[in-house]
Structures are given as C-alpha cells and as structure tokens.
Write an enzyme that holds these catalytic residues in place. Structure first.
Site, mmCIF file in Angstrom:
data_model
loop_
_atom_site.group_PDB
_atom_site.id
_atom_site.type_symbol
_atom_site.label_atom_id
_atom_site.label_comp_id
_atom_site.label_asym_id
_atom_site.label_seq_id
_atom_site.Cartn_x
_atom_site.Cartn_y
_atom_site.Cartn_z
ATOM 1 N N CYS A 162 0.813 -1.225 0.000
ATOM 2 C CA CYS A 162 0.000 0.000 0.000
ATOM 3 C C CYS A 162 0.842 1.269 0.000
ATOM 4 O O CYS A 162 0.337 2.354 -0.281
ATOM 5 C CB CYS A 162 -0.948 0.012 1.191
HETATM 6 N N1 COA Z 1 -20.409 -8.989 7.782
HETATM 7 C C1 COA Z 1 -20.959 -9.007 8.992
HETATM 8 N N2 COA Z 1 -20.261 -9.187 10.128
HETATM 9 C C2 COA Z 1 -18.945 -9.374 10.009
HETATM 10 C C3 COA Z 1 -18.289 -9.374 8.766
HETATM 11 C C4 COA Z 1 -19.082 -9.186 7.616
HETATM 12 N N3 COA Z 1 -18.569 -9.152 6.375
HETATM 13 N N4 COA Z 1 -16.980 -9.575 8.951
HETATM 14 C C5 COA Z 1 -16.791 -9.689 10.278
HETATM 15 N N5 COA Z 1 -17.985 -9.578 10.916
HETATM 16 C C6 COA Z 1 -18.258 -9.683 12.352
HETATM 17 C C7 COA Z 1 -17.260 -10.578 13.069
HETATM 18 O O1 COA Z 1 -17.677 -11.922 12.992
HETATM 19 C C8 COA Z 1 -17.309 -10.056 14.480
HETATM 20 O O2 COA Z 1 -18.434 -10.575 15.149
HETATM 21 P P1 COA Z 1 -18.362 -10.964 16.707
HETATM 22 O O3 COA Z 1 -18.039 -9.666 17.397
HETATM 23 O O4 COA Z 1 -19.700 -11.503 16.956
HETATM 24 O O5 COA Z 1 -17.230 -11.947 16.808
HETATM 25 C C9 COA Z 1 -17.545 -8.553 14.279
HETATM 26 O O6 COA Z 1 -18.086 -8.403 12.969
HETATM 27 C C10 COA Z 1 -16.286 -7.735 14.380
HETATM 28 O O7 COA Z 1 -15.288 -8.352 13.538
HETATM 29 P P2 COA Z 1 -13.846 -7.803 13.391
HETATM 30 O O8 COA Z 1 -13.125 -8.552 12.309
HETATM 31 O O9 COA Z 1 -13.191 -7.779 14.726
HETATM 32 O O10 COA Z 1 -14.197 -6.358 12.852
HETATM 33 P P3 COA Z 1 -13.490 -4.976 13.067
HETATM 34 O O11 COA Z 1 -14.413 -4.092 13.788
HETATM 35 O O12 COA Z 1 -12.095 -5.133 13.554
HETATM 36 O O13 COA Z 1 -13.410 -4.453 11.553
HETATM 37 C C11 COA Z 1 -11.855 -4.354 9.723
HETATM 38 C C12 COA Z 1 -12.775 -5.222 10.571
HETATM 39 C C13 COA Z 1 -11.042 -5.239 8.785
HETATM 40 C C14 COA Z 1 -12.703 -3.406 8.872
HETATM 41 C C15 COA Z 1 -10.932 -3.541 10.668
HETATM 42 O O14 COA Z 1 -10.281 -4.398 11.572
HETATM 43 C C16 COA Z 1 -9.891 -2.742 9.929
HETATM 44 O O15 COA Z 1 -10.201 -1.817 9.228
HETATM 45 N N6 COA Z 1 -8.614 -3.036 10.091
HETATM 46 C C17 COA Z 1 -7.560 -2.398 9.351
HETATM 47 C C18 COA Z 1 -7.645 -2.897 7.974
HETATM 48 C C19 COA Z 1 -6.682 -2.247 7.061
HETATM 49 O O16 COA Z 1 -6.600 -1.079 6.958
HETATM 50 N N7 COA Z 1 -5.883 -3.038 6.385
HETATM 51 C C20 COA Z 1 -4.928 -2.528 5.518
HETATM 52 C C21 COA Z 1 -4.989 -3.251 4.260
HETATM 53 S S1 COA Z 1 -3.841 -2.513 3.219
#
Ligand code: COA
Length: 379
Positions: A162
């Site tokens: 990125c």
């Molecule tokens: N739809 C519905 N629910 C979902 C889901 C989806 N597509 N994906 C995950 N969930 C659920 C999970 O099962 C979890 O449920 P639980 O609390 O009952 O266990 C809940 O949502 C939270 O999941 P989590 O993965 O911990 O979400 P989060 O709030 O951390 O958000 C990201 C996920 C990826 C958006 C976030 O962690 C993020 O932005 N991280 C940085 C990513 C990034 O910038 N990466 C760089 C790439 S270059």
C-alpha cells in the site's frame, strides 16, 4: 532531456487517474456472498446438523459500511466476481504481442498526468511502476508502459504494497536530486480484485481496482501549477499481519478460491491497533523536523484503507476531529485501492487549494510500510 542541471529540485507536476467503468455496490456484493453461503450451508447440511462442520456466516451491508466506510468499489471484471459459482475476476489472458492489462490501465492514468502537466512523453526520462501486485515476473510492467508511451531512458517495477506510491515519489525525487533524471513518471496500477479472497467474510469487501500516475519533475522544467515537495520520509517494520503469499515459488490460485493462503489475508484488528500509532507518530515527527505545524496543514490525503483508521490518525495529527475538507475520503466510492488510495484522494481533492497551501500525502499498509510526502502548492 539532458540530466545536467545545477541543484535540481523535485516537484509534483501533475497526477492522473484511471477508473474502471463498472462498480459493485455493497448490496450487490453481499447478495452474491450470501447466496454462496446459503448454497454451501445447504450442501453441508448433514455435517452441520451432526455438529461436524460449522455453518458459514452471512455478510452484511451495515457491518461493511460501519467497519470500513466503504460503500462501493470499481472493478475490471464485475460479472464473474458477483457470480456465486466463480467469485473472482476473469480477465482473459492476452497474447504477448498485446499490452498487458496492468500496463494498459497504467498508461491510461499516465496519459492524464502527462496531459495535465503539458508534458510530451518523449521528454520523460524514467518510469517507475510502483504497486502491490505485478501480473508477471518480467519483463517489467514499467518497461512496457515506457514503450507504450514512447519514453526513452529507463524503467523498473517496485513493490511496497500500500505504500508503493509514496516510496515511488521519494525514489523519483532522489533520481532528480542526483541528476539521473529530470522527469520521472510513477504509475500505480492496482488490480486488487485479483488478489482478494471474495469468499472471505472478513475481507471480501475491502478492495477495488484503479490506476494512478504521478509525474515528478525538476522544478526548472515543471509547469507553473505544480506542488513543491517539502519533504519525504519512508518507514518499514516487518509484520505478518497483512500478507499475500502469491508468487512464482507458490502455486497460483487461478480460481481465486481453494488456496486462500495465496490471496490477501490480514489480522484486521491488529493492523488497526498497531498501524494507527505508528503512522501518527511518523507524521508528527516528520512535520516537526520540517518546521511545520498542524495548524498550517490545509489538507491530509491519507491512505484509503479504513475510515476509522483515517479518523484516528487525522485526529492525532490535527489535534481535533478532521472535517471532510481537511481529510477527504474516497473510500465510499473506490474502497481500498492499495497504493493508489492517497493519490486518488489527492488527485480529486487538490484543485481547490490556493497558492502556498500545505498538505500531506501519506500511505501505510503491508510490510508494515508507511510514507509521508509534505507538499505545497506553488501557484
Ligand atoms: N459482515 C458481517 N459481520 C462481520 C463481517 C461481515 N462481512 N466480517 C466480520 N464480521 C463480524 C465478526 O464476525 C465479528 O463478530 P463478533 O463480534 O460476533 O465476533 C464482528 O463483525 C467484528 O469483527 P472484526 O473482524 O473484529 O471487525 P473490526 O471491527 O475489527 O473491523 C476491519 C474489521 C477489517 C474493517 C478492521 O479491523 C480494519 O479496518 N482493520 C484495518 C484494515 C486495514 O486497513 N488493512 C490494511 C490493508 S492494506
């Protein structure tokens, strides 16, 4: 162009953007994903009933928007991605005599940057293709772009995930300072749809396709309307939390399924927790070293991965919640486009700034890697 000038000073002459014609909304994406989930669960009903397998969980539009700020993403191959039987892009392999798709979209973005700068491609000295995923090992995509545009000189590919674009800007700026080139084209073609696992609920919504281009030149030949580069800084720190094992020593995953380890995967929470403080600290340190103050920053063009991360980073830099004007987002329409994200934000949200306005282009992502480029509008 002769590379013999006294005290060359690199500036950004112009940027360019190529956006694919097709976009996938969250509703379309989730409908396809959930159809596949229902099919899988039906096919495994007996095992699930017997407690031998876990049912797959459905995705949701509300979660995606709340967790990421993403509402849609542009893609080069929409129908196969949405087909529950495929769920991967299908871009026909091209004969060697034809331009590759990665080079093609890079050329489109490059042409816009060249036009905006009023630059004839024949006067460019070097091309850097700086992006997350290259579609082949060699010849370099950058050399193909160089040939398609009729550029003399040299070209090569570089990959810092990125952060590729900001690393590309510093590399180009260093070539100019050293007198090795006076006009360097940096292109960032990102076909993220090809390395995204569209069947992974945690990340299937994250990425989109796009290409950007940045023309970095010696101030002496740049158009009057350019951006001075006040300073660049790069940082890397190894992490396994964002990873893609695709490569020539590993078997490819042509179907985009079945070999999830060869596609994008991340520990999203850890990324969030570790990268936010790292980047905020880096920006503040660089800003201080340049003698700049947060109150003097007109705009932040941050990497576009996640709205929450950007809100936190911008808040730690500005000392208050950033407005959309101070830290514009393109996540809603483009999603995460890897290295191109901060450049799209800059390209679409910089014409309104006035002479003397100062801003920051900042990237962060896998590696971990981060780059800061402070710029000032010259006219
Ligand atoms: N739809 C519905 N629910 C979902 C889901 C989806 N597509 N994906 C995950 N969930 C659920 C999970 O099962 C979890 O449920 P639980 O609390 O009952 O266990 C809940 O949502 C939270 O999941 P989590 O993965 O911990 O979400 P989060 O709030 O951390 O958000 C990201 C996920 C990826 C958006 C976030 O962690 C993020 O932005 N991280 C940085 C990513 C990034 O910038 N990466 C760089 C790439 S270059």
């Amino acid at each position: 162009m002769s590379p013999t000038v006294q005290n060359p000073t690199p500036v950004i002459s112009a940027t360019g953007l190529f956006t694919p014609a097709d976009s996938i909304s969250n509703a379309e994406l989730v409908e396809s994903f959930n159809t596949w989930v229902a099919q899988e669960n039906a096919a495994n009903a007996a095992a699930i009933e017997a407690g031998e397998a876990e049912p797959l969980a459905a995705s949701s539009v509300e979660f995606i928007e709340k967790a990421s700020g993403i509402k849609a993403r542009y893609v080069l191959s929409k129908a196969p991605i949405l087909d529950p039987e495929v769920m991967a892009p299908r871009l026909a392999e091209r004969p060697n005599e034809e331009i590759s798709v990665l080079a093609e979209i890079a050329v489109k973005a490059a042409r816009e940057a060249l036009t905006r700068a009023g630059r004839d491609a024949r006067d460019v000295d070097a091309v850097l293709c700086a992006c997350s995923n290259l579609q082949r090992a060699y010849p370099a995509i950058a050399i193909e772009v160089q040939a398609a545009l009729g550029i003399e000189g040299f070209a090569f590919d570089m990959n810092v995930a990125c952060s590729s674009a900001t690393f590309g800007i510093q590399t180009a700026a260093d070539f100019i300072r050293a007198g090795h080139a006076r006009s360097v084209l940096v292109v960032n073609p990102e076909i993220c749809s090809g390395h995204l696992n569209w069947r992974d609920r945690d990340s299937h919504f994250i990425f989109g396709d796009v290409a950007t281009a940045i023309l970095v030149e010696d101030k002496a030949i740049a158009p009057a309307l350019h951006w001075e580069i006040l300073g660049t800084r790069l940082k890397t720190e190894f992490s396994n939390n964002i990873r893609n094992n695709f490569g020539f020593l590993n078997r490819a995953a042509p179907e985009g399924v079945g070999q999830p380890d060869k596609l994008f995967k991340q520990e999203g929470r850890k990324v969030f927790k570790e990268v936010v403080p790292m980047v905020a600290e880096m920006i503040n340190g660089h800003m201080m070293d340049l003698g700049l103050e947060a109150s003097g920053l007109r705009r932040l063009w941050l990497h576009q991965a996640n709205a929450g991360m950007n809100r936190l980073i911008a808040g730690k830099v500005l000392g208050h919640e950033a407005s959309a004007d101070e830290s514009p987002t393109v996540l809603d329409t483009y999603a995460n486009t890897s290295s191109a994200g901060s450049i799209i934000a800059f390209h679409l949200n910089s014409d309104d700034l006035a002479k003397g306005d100062t801003g920051l282009i900042c990237s962060f992502g896998a590696g971990y890697s981060a780059g800061t480029v402070f710029v000032r509008k010259a006219a």
